[in-house]
Design a protein around this motif. Structure first.
Motif, PDB file in Angstrom:
ATOM      1  N   SER A 198     -30.230  -2.982   2.698  1.00  9.89           N
ATOM      2  CA  SER A 198     -28.899  -3.505   2.996  1.00  9.89           C
ATOM      3  C   SER A 198     -28.656  -3.584   4.495  1.00  9.89           C
ATOM      4  O   SER A 198     -28.816  -2.586   5.201  1.00  9.89           O
ATOM      5  CB  SER A 198     -27.829  -2.618   2.361  1.00  9.89           C
ATOM      6  N   PRO A 199     -28.254  -4.744   5.007  1.00 10.72           N
ATOM      7  CA  PRO A 199     -27.916  -4.853   6.425  1.00 10.72           C
ATOM      8  C   PRO A 199     -26.797  -3.900   6.828  1.00 10.72           C
ATOM      9  O   PRO A 199     -26.781  -3.400   7.954  1.00 10.72           O
ATOM     10  CB  PRO A 199     -27.482  -6.317   6.570  1.00 10.72           C
ATOM     11  N   LEU A 200     -25.854  -3.638   5.930  1.00 11.18           N
ATOM     12  CA  LEU A 200     -24.783  -2.696   6.249  1.00 11.18           C
ATOM     13  C   LEU A 200     -25.360  -1.298   6.483  1.00 11.18           C
ATOM     14  O   LEU A 200     -24.944  -0.593   7.413  1.00 11.18           O
ATOM     15  CB  LEU A 200     -23.751  -2.666   5.122  1.00 11.18           C
ATOM     16  N   HIS A 201     -26.303  -0.906   5.641  1.00  2.00           N
ATOM     17  CA  HIS A 201     -26.939   0.405   5.807  1.00  2.00           C
ATOM     18  C   HIS A 201     -27.747   0.438   7.101  1.00  2.00           C
ATOM     19  O   HIS A 201     -27.767   1.452   7.808  1.00  2.00           O
ATOM     20  CB  HIS A 201     -27.838   0.693   4.610  1.00  2.00           C
ATOM     21  N   ALA A 202     -28.420  -0.673   7.406  1.00  2.00           N
ATOM     22  CA  ALA A 202     -29.229  -0.724   8.629  1.00  2.00           C
ATOM     23  C   ALA A 202     -28.365  -0.564   9.870  1.00  2.00           C
ATOM     24  O   ALA A 202     -28.719   0.154  10.810  1.00  2.00           O
ATOM     25  CB  ALA A 202     -29.991  -2.047   8.685  1.00  2.00           C
ATOM     26  N   ALA A 204     -20.097  -2.836  17.595  1.00  2.00           N
ATOM     27  CA  ALA A 204     -19.013  -3.710  17.137  1.00  2.00           C
ATOM     28  C   ALA A 204     -18.996  -3.810  15.616  1.00  2.00           C
ATOM     29  O   ALA A 204     -17.941  -3.693  14.984  1.00  2.00           O
ATOM     30  CB  ALA A 204     -19.157  -5.097  17.766  1.00  2.00           C
ATOM     31  N   VAL A 205     -20.164  -4.009  15.021  1.00  2.00           N
ATOM     32  CA  VAL A 205     -20.218  -4.090  13.557  1.00  2.00           C
ATOM     33  C   VAL A 205     -19.860  -2.741  12.942  1.00  2.00           C
ATOM     34  O   VAL A 205     -19.118  -2.669  11.951  1.00  2.00           O
ATOM     35  CB  VAL A 205     -21.615  -4.538  13.084  1.00  2.00           C
ATOM     36  N   ALA A 206     -20.346  -1.666  13.538  1.00  2.00           N
ATOM     37  CA  ALA A 206     -20.089  -0.331  13.002  1.00  2.00           C
ATOM     38  C   ALA A 206     -18.607   0.034  13.059  1.00  2.00           C
ATOM     39  O   ALA A 206     -18.111   0.754  12.191  1.00  2.00           O
ATOM     40  CB  ALA A 206     -20.912   0.707  13.756  1.00  2.00           C
ATOM     41  N   MET A 207     -17.904  -0.442  14.083  1.00  2.00           N
ATOM     42  CA  MET A 207     -16.472  -0.161  14.172  1.00  2.00           C
ATOM     43  C   MET A 207     -15.709  -0.761  12.992  1.00  2.00           C
ATOM     44  O   MET A 207     -14.658  -0.264  12.590  1.00  2.00           O
ATOM     45  CB  MET A 207     -15.901  -0.707  15.484  1.00  2.00           C
ATOM     46  N   ALA A 208     -16.243  -1.851  12.445  1.00  2.00           N
ATOM     47  CA  ALA A 208     -15.600  -2.507  11.305  1.00  2.00           C
ATOM     48  C   ALA A 208     -16.219  -2.085   9.978  1.00  2.00           C
ATOM     49  O   ALA A 208     -15.860  -2.617   8.927  1.00  2.00           O
ATOM     50  CB  ALA A 208     -15.707  -4.023  11.466  1.00  2.00           C
ATOM     51  N   MET A 209     -17.147  -1.127  10.008  1.00  2.00           N
ATOM     52  CA  MET A 209     -17.911  -0.771   8.818  1.00  2.00           C
ATOM     53  C   MET A 209     -17.065  -0.376   7.610  1.00  2.00           C
ATOM     54  O   MET A 209     -17.349  -0.817   6.485  1.00  2.00           O
ATOM     55  CB  MET A 209     -18.901   0.347   9.152  1.00  2.00           C
ATOM     56  N   PRO A 210     -16.021   0.441   7.760  1.00  2.00           N
ATOM     57  CA  PRO A 210     -15.222   0.773   6.573  1.00  2.00           C
ATOM     58  C   PRO A 210     -14.657  -0.474   5.883  1.00  2.00           C
ATOM     59  O   PRO A 210     -14.694  -0.568   4.653  1.00  2.00           O
ATOM     60  CB  PRO A 210     -14.103   1.657   7.142  1.00  2.00           C
ATOM     61  N   ALA A 211     -14.176  -1.429   6.664  1.00  2.00           N
ATOM     62  CA  ALA A 211     -13.635  -2.657   6.083  1.00  2.00           C
ATOM     63  C   ALA A 211     -14.744  -3.490   5.446  1.00  2.00           C
ATOM     64  O   ALA A 211     -14.570  -4.058   4.360  1.00  2.00           O
ATOM     65  CB  ALA A 211     -12.917  -3.475   7.154  1.00  2.00           C
ATOM     66  N   LEU A 212     -15.896  -3.577   6.113  1.00  2.00           N
ATOM     67  CA  LEU A 212     -17.002  -4.379   5.586  1.00  2.00           C
ATOM     68  C   LEU A 212     -17.553  -3.778   4.300  1.00  2.00           C
ATOM     69  O   LEU A 212     -17.894  -4.504   3.359  1.00  2.00           O
ATOM     70  CB  LEU A 212     -18.114  -4.491   6.636  1.00  2.00           C
ATOM     71  N   LYS A 213     -17.609  -2.451   4.227  1.00  2.00           N
ATOM     72  CA  LYS A 213     -18.080  -1.796   3.003  1.00  2.00           C
ATOM     73  C   LYS A 213     -17.097  -2.017   1.855  1.00  2.00           C
ATOM     74  O   LYS A 213     -17.508  -2.173   0.700  1.00  2.00           O
ATOM     75  CB  LYS A 213     -18.282  -0.294   3.250  1.00  2.00           C
ATOM     76  N   THR A 214     -15.816  -2.018   2.172  1.00  2.00           N
ATOM     77  CA  THR A 214     -14.802  -2.269   1.147  1.00  2.00           C
ATOM     78  C   THR A 214     -14.950  -3.683   0.593  1.00  2.00           C
ATOM     79  O   THR A 214     -14.875  -3.906  -0.623  1.00  2.00           O
ATOM     80  CB  THR A 214     -13.393  -2.076   1.727  1.00  2.00           C
ATOM     81  N   ILE A 215     -15.157  -4.642   1.478  1.00  2.00           N
ATOM     82  CA  ILE A 215     -15.358  -6.026   1.051  1.00  2.00           C
ATOM     83  C   ILE A 215     -16.602  -6.121   0.170  1.00  2.00           C
ATOM     84  O   ILE A 215     -16.582  -6.728  -0.907  1.00  2.00           O
ATOM     85  CB  ILE A 215     -15.502  -6.952   2.271  1.00  2.00           C
ATOM     86  N   ALA A 216     -17.696  -5.522   0.621  1.00  2.00           N
ATOM     87  CA  ALA A 216     -18.956  -5.585  -0.128  1.00  2.00           C
ATOM     88  C   ALA A 216     -18.801  -4.963  -1.510  1.00  2.00           C
ATOM     89  O   ALA A 216     -19.271  -5.520  -2.509  1.00  2.00           O
ATOM     90  CB  ALA A 216     -20.059  -4.873   0.660  1.00  2.00           C
ATOM     91  N   ALA A 217     -18.149  -3.812  -1.587  1.00  2.00           N
ATOM     92  CA  ALA A 217     -17.982  -3.127  -2.869  1.00  2.00           C
ATOM     93  C   ALA A 217     -17.116  -3.945  -3.813  1.00  2.00           C
ATOM     94  O   ALA A 217     -17.380  -4.028  -5.018  1.00  2.00           O
ATOM     95  CB  ALA A 217     -17.369  -1.743  -2.650  1.00  2.00           C
ATOM     96  N   SER A 218     -16.082  -4.570  -3.267  1.00  2.00           N
ATOM     97  CA  SER A 218     -15.184  -5.364  -4.091  1.00  2.00           C
ATOM     98  C   SER A 218     -15.899  -6.557  -4.713  1.00  2.00           C
ATOM     99  O   SER A 218     -15.768  -6.833  -5.906  1.00  2.00           O
ATOM    100  CB  SER A 218     -13.998  -5.845  -3.244  1.00  2.00           C
ATOM    101  N   PHE A 219     -16.677  -7.267  -3.911  1.00  2.00           N
ATOM    102  CA  PHE A 219     -17.341  -8.470  -4.408  1.00  2.00           C
ATOM    103  C   PHE A 219     -18.618  -8.170  -5.179  1.00  2.00           C
ATOM    104  O   PHE A 219     -19.078  -9.011  -5.955  1.00  2.00           O
ATOM    105  CB  PHE A 219     -17.630  -9.421  -3.249  1.00  2.00           C
ATOM    106  N   ALA A 220     -19.203  -6.995  -4.976  1.00  2.00           N
ATOM    107  CA  ALA A 220     -20.430  -6.648  -5.700  1.00  2.00           C
ATOM    108  C   ALA A 220     -20.200  -6.636  -7.202  1.00  2.00           C
ATOM    109  O   ALA A 220     -21.119  -6.915  -7.987  1.00  2.00           O
ATOM    110  CB  ALA A 220     -20.945  -5.285  -5.234  1.00  2.00           C
ATOM    111  N   ARG A 221     -18.978  -6.337  -7.628  1.00  2.00           N
ATOM    112  CA  ARG A 221     -18.663  -6.310  -9.059  1.00  2.00           C
ATOM    113  C   ARG A 221     -18.800  -7.692  -9.688  1.00  2.00           C
ATOM    114  O   ARG A 221     -18.998  -7.815 -10.898  1.00  2.00           O
ATOM    115  CB  ARG A 221     -17.233  -5.787  -9.266  1.00  2.00           C
TER     116      ARG A 221
END
Length: 261
Positions: free
Chosen positions: A16-20, A94-111
């Motif tokens: 996962s790019p988010l994990h990376a 910069a990406v890491a600062m937004a990580m909580p929001a990006l993870k929320t988006i990913a989790a929501s759409f993963a369903r």
């Protein structure tokens, strides 16, 4: 910036790019000389007597509800400048600062996504980075605008996957395997069918699904919070009528609803 997302033998999460990005960020935080950021950009939210803060402390401050939007924008403006001029570690930050929001988006759409989760995460990160390179930092609400670009990318990716599955299926009598009632996909369909404009679908998605406050949305649009509230009321009235199978009211017919929440 290119992020290595090749899967490792030890964990599928590394695909996962988010994990990376999160792993790279943690590396910047726990080294012998952690990356720092000027405390002056935090204004009153800066720790007393400190010239700089670590990027880990910076993220904690940006996530605090007590941190004013003006301070967040000041920090984000500098983060965008550093990402553009120095790339590398500052793009990771910069990406890491937004990580909580990006993870929320990913989790929501993963369903609702039938493909590989890493592919969805990749689309989210790619959209965020693309917007990071072009976003106007003279306008307020920098993070909400970056976050919304990532949200829309996830929405498009899921909708595309659903369309592919629908058309590729040879069993037309079987129901779709995707949850077509998911809120963000309902908005996408309403937009495609002309019930909502793209701007109104964005506004409902941001403020109802993404948690962007009306004040933030108003700053993004350059109007008053009351104007945004009225606009959302009218758009939602059209959406509700469409969902109930009722005639969709015209904009002029909705003027009378101005005072209702």
């Amino acid at each position: 910036m290119k992020i290595d997302t090749a899967p490792s033998a030890s964990s599928t999460l590394s695909a996962s790019p988010l994990h990376a990005v999160e792993s790279a960020f943690l590396g910047l935080c726990v080294s012998d000389a952690p990356l720092t950021f000027p405390a002056s950009f935090l204004q009153a939210a800066a720790p007393g007597g400190r010239v700089s803060v670590t990027v880990a402390e910076l993220r904690k401050t940006l996530l605090a509800k007590s941190t004013p939007l003006t301070v967040r924008d000041e920090v984000w403006g500098e983060l965008v400048r550093r990402s553009r001029s120095m790339a590398g570690a500052w793009t990771v930050v910069a990406v890491a600062m937004a990580m909580p929001a990006l993870k929320t988006i990913a989790a929501s759409f993963a369903r609702s996504f039938d493909g590989a989760v890493a592919d969805l995460d990749g689309e989210i990160v790619t959209a965020f980075l693309a917007h990071l390179a072009t976003i106007d930092i003279t306008r307020p609400a920098i993070l909400p605008r970056l976050r919304w670009a990532a949200f829309r990318a996830a929405e498009r990716t899921v909708a595309s996957e659903i369309d592919f599955v629908r058309h590729a299926s040879t069993h037309r009598s079987e129901p779709p395997r995707m949850p077509f009632g998911h809120e963000d996909l309902v908005l996408a369909r309403a937009e495609r069918e002309g019930v909502l404009t793209a701007a109104d679908a964005d506004l409902i998605g941001m403020t109802r699904l993404e948690g962007v406050a009306l004040v933030e949305a108003a700053e993004m649009l350059g109007v008053t919070a009351n104007a945004v509230k009225i606009r959302r009321q009218r758009a939602e009235a059209r959406l509700v009528a469409w969902l109930r199978g009722q005639p969709v009211p015209s904009k002029s017919a909705l003027v009378q609803s101005r005072g209702r929440a």
